[in-house]
Write a protein that holds these residues in place. Sequence first.
Motif, PDB file in Angstrom:
ATOM      1  N   GLY A  34       3.438  39.802   3.069  1.00 17.19           N
ATOM      2  CA  GLY A  34       2.985  39.649   1.599  1.00 17.19           C
ATOM      3  C   GLY A  34       4.440  39.913   0.718  1.00 17.19           C
ATOM      4  N   ILE A  35       5.482  40.250   1.328  1.00 12.38           N
ATOM      5  CA  ILE A  35       6.605  40.537   0.538  1.00 12.38           C
ATOM      6  C   ILE A  35       7.297  39.261  -0.038  1.00 12.38           C
ATOM      7  N   ILE A  36       7.866  39.231  -1.425  1.00 10.47           N
ATOM      8  CA  ILE A  36       8.275  38.116  -1.450  1.00 10.47           C
ATOM      9  C   ILE A  36       9.968  38.060  -1.406  1.00 10.47           C
ATOM     10  N   CYS A  37      10.249  37.066  -0.653  1.00 15.43           N
ATOM     11  CA  CYS A  37      11.590  36.871  -0.099  1.00 15.43           C
ATOM     12  C   CYS A  37      12.473  36.023  -0.932  1.00 15.43           C
ATOM     13  N   LEU A  38      11.945  35.163  -1.322  1.00 15.68           N
ATOM     14  CA  LEU A  38      12.567  34.227  -2.246  1.00 15.68           C
ATOM     15  C   LEU A  38      11.937  33.706  -3.168  1.00 15.68           C
ATOM     16  N   THR A  39      12.822  33.294  -4.546  1.00 17.06           N
ATOM     17  CA  THR A  39      12.135  32.686  -5.653  1.00 17.06           C
ATOM     18  C   THR A  39      13.015  31.634  -6.278  1.00 17.06           C
ATOM     19  N   ASN A  40      12.430  30.889  -6.951  1.00 18.89           N
ATOM     20  CA  ASN A  40      13.191  29.921  -7.928  1.00 18.89           C
ATOM     21  C   ASN A  40      13.406  30.470  -9.301  1.00 18.89           C
ATOM     22  N   THR A  53       7.187  41.930 -15.002  1.00 22.84           N
ATOM     23  CA  THR A  53       8.244  42.614 -14.550  1.00 22.84           C
ATOM     24  C   THR A  53       8.818  42.140 -13.007  1.00 22.84           C
ATOM     25  N   LEU A  54       9.910  42.085 -12.676  1.00 19.69           N
ATOM     26  CA  LEU A  54      10.560  41.808 -11.545  1.00 19.69           C
ATOM     27  C   LEU A  54       9.841  42.594 -10.223  1.00 19.69           C
ATOM     28  N   SER A  55       9.797  43.802 -10.767  1.00 17.84           N
ATOM     29  CA  SER A  55       9.256  44.863  -9.840  1.00 17.84           C
ATOM     30  C   SER A  55       7.893  44.509  -9.407  1.00 17.84           C
ATOM     31  N   ASN A  56       7.099  43.672 -10.091  1.00 16.96           N
ATOM     32  CA  ASN A  56       5.880  43.307  -9.704  1.00 16.96           C
ATOM     33  C   ASN A  56       5.562  41.818  -9.048  1.00 16.96           C
ATOM     34  N   VAL A  57       6.678  40.863  -9.515  1.00 17.61           N
ATOM     35  CA  VAL A  57       6.537  39.514  -8.761  1.00 17.61           C
ATOM     36  C   VAL A  57       8.026  39.148  -8.591  1.00 17.61           C
ATOM     37  N   GLY A  58       8.918  40.077  -8.654  1.00 17.46           N
ATOM     38  CA  GLY A  58      10.482  39.698  -8.194  1.00 17.46           C
ATOM     39  C   GLY A  58      10.821  39.937  -6.549  1.00 17.46           C
ATOM     40  N   ILE A  59      11.829  39.429  -6.054  1.00 13.34           N
ATOM     41  CA  ILE A  59      12.044  39.743  -4.781  1.00 13.34           C
ATOM     42  C   ILE A  59      12.165  41.068  -4.404  1.00 13.34           C
ATOM     43  N   GLY A  60      11.099  41.182  -3.217  1.00 14.86           N
ATOM     44  CA  GLY A  60      11.115  42.540  -2.616  1.00 14.86           C
ATOM     45  C   GLY A  60       9.440  43.072  -3.234  1.00 14.86           C
ATOM     46  N   ALA A  61       8.876  42.354  -4.190  1.00 18.22           N
ATOM     47  CA  ALA A  61       7.721  43.039  -4.408  1.00 18.22           C
ATOM     48  C   ALA A  61       6.723  42.302  -3.422  1.00 18.22           C
ATOM     49  N   ASN A  62       5.534  43.231  -3.359  1.00 23.11           N
ATOM     50  CA  ASN A  62       4.564  42.770  -2.471  1.00 23.11           C
ATOM     51  C   ASN A  62       3.416  41.903  -3.228  1.00 23.11           C
ATOM     52  N   TYR A  63       3.488  40.528  -3.007  1.00 25.73           N
ATOM     53  CA  TYR A  63       2.517  39.759  -4.033  1.00 25.73           C
ATOM     54  C   TYR A  63       1.319  39.743  -3.387  1.00 25.73           C
ATOM     55  N   LEU A  64       0.911  40.098  -2.065  1.00 25.82           N
ATOM     56  CA  LEU A  64      -0.462  40.293  -1.792  1.00 25.82           C
ATOM     57  C   LEU A  64      -1.169  41.390  -2.484  1.00 25.82           C
TER      58      LEU A  64
END
Length: 301
Positions: A34-40, A53-64
């Motif tokens: 569930g970790i975000i690995c890539l975003t546009n 915030t990117l801490s919630n939905v940025g690369i490295g955050a757990n989207y699940l």
Amino acid sequence: MKAQFDTFLSTSSEISESILNSLRDQICLINQDGIICLTNKEWTRFALSNGATLSNVGIGANYLQHCEKEPAVFQGLQAILAGKANLFNFEYPCHSPSTKRWFLMQATPLQANNQALRGVVIRHVDITKQKLMELQLKEYADKDSLTSLFNRRYFEEQLIKEVTLSRQRGLYLSLLYIDVDNFKEINDGHGHPAGDRVLQELALRISDATRPCDTTARIGGDEFALLLPDTDKMELTLLANRLILDIQQLKIPELIHPIDITVSIGGKSFVSDFSINTMAHWVDKALYLAKDKGKNQVVIL
């Protein structure tokens, strides 16, 4: 499997980044944890512009974890990661104080060389234009074009819902029929445009007297119906008498010749075990009695 996932990312990162950043949809890729690995860029821009915030939905955050507050989304993503689904769609509103917006979330398994990898591509598509058109079409389908009240079809659908709710909660449900007295004479003596103006003014008066939870409809040529949840006989009687007095004072200034407008009103409050057919029978009877008493009358059974 995780090594295969990481290798795919490293060998195609430049191409992926260029393609993803050229798109106007918000796109991210999560791995099997569930970790975000890539975003546009659009994903980041939209998140920041809407207070995230990117801490919630940025690369490295757990989207699940971010989706746990929406069980349907959480379960849909889990199904894809487990190989039990190939597509998950979720439509949701994303309104701001000044703008109404809707989005469609689409989630699909990540694939490379015709092999499914344990990752999910998530895409959020702005469907606001489509949604507004759907809502407008639904309003056209539900509303009477002359009075802007609900039409008979919508009223009957709402009646079924309210009967079910009232039975479950043990609350009163009241039904009121309103019929314009001598409406044929109004049309014949003053013309159909005058008759239409009478119906429009009546619709406004009836709407002004009701609550947001009530359903007001034009169910026939000169017939109106009110469905009033959690309203007992005393409350229904007060409303009906207030309406008939208000309508007696109705004047339509743009008409050359004044028209005396009156209505007959019949209604009844129901509670506990009752059917839609029972409601219609009793309220029809009440309206008939009001007409039989000489019109411009209220009968609440």
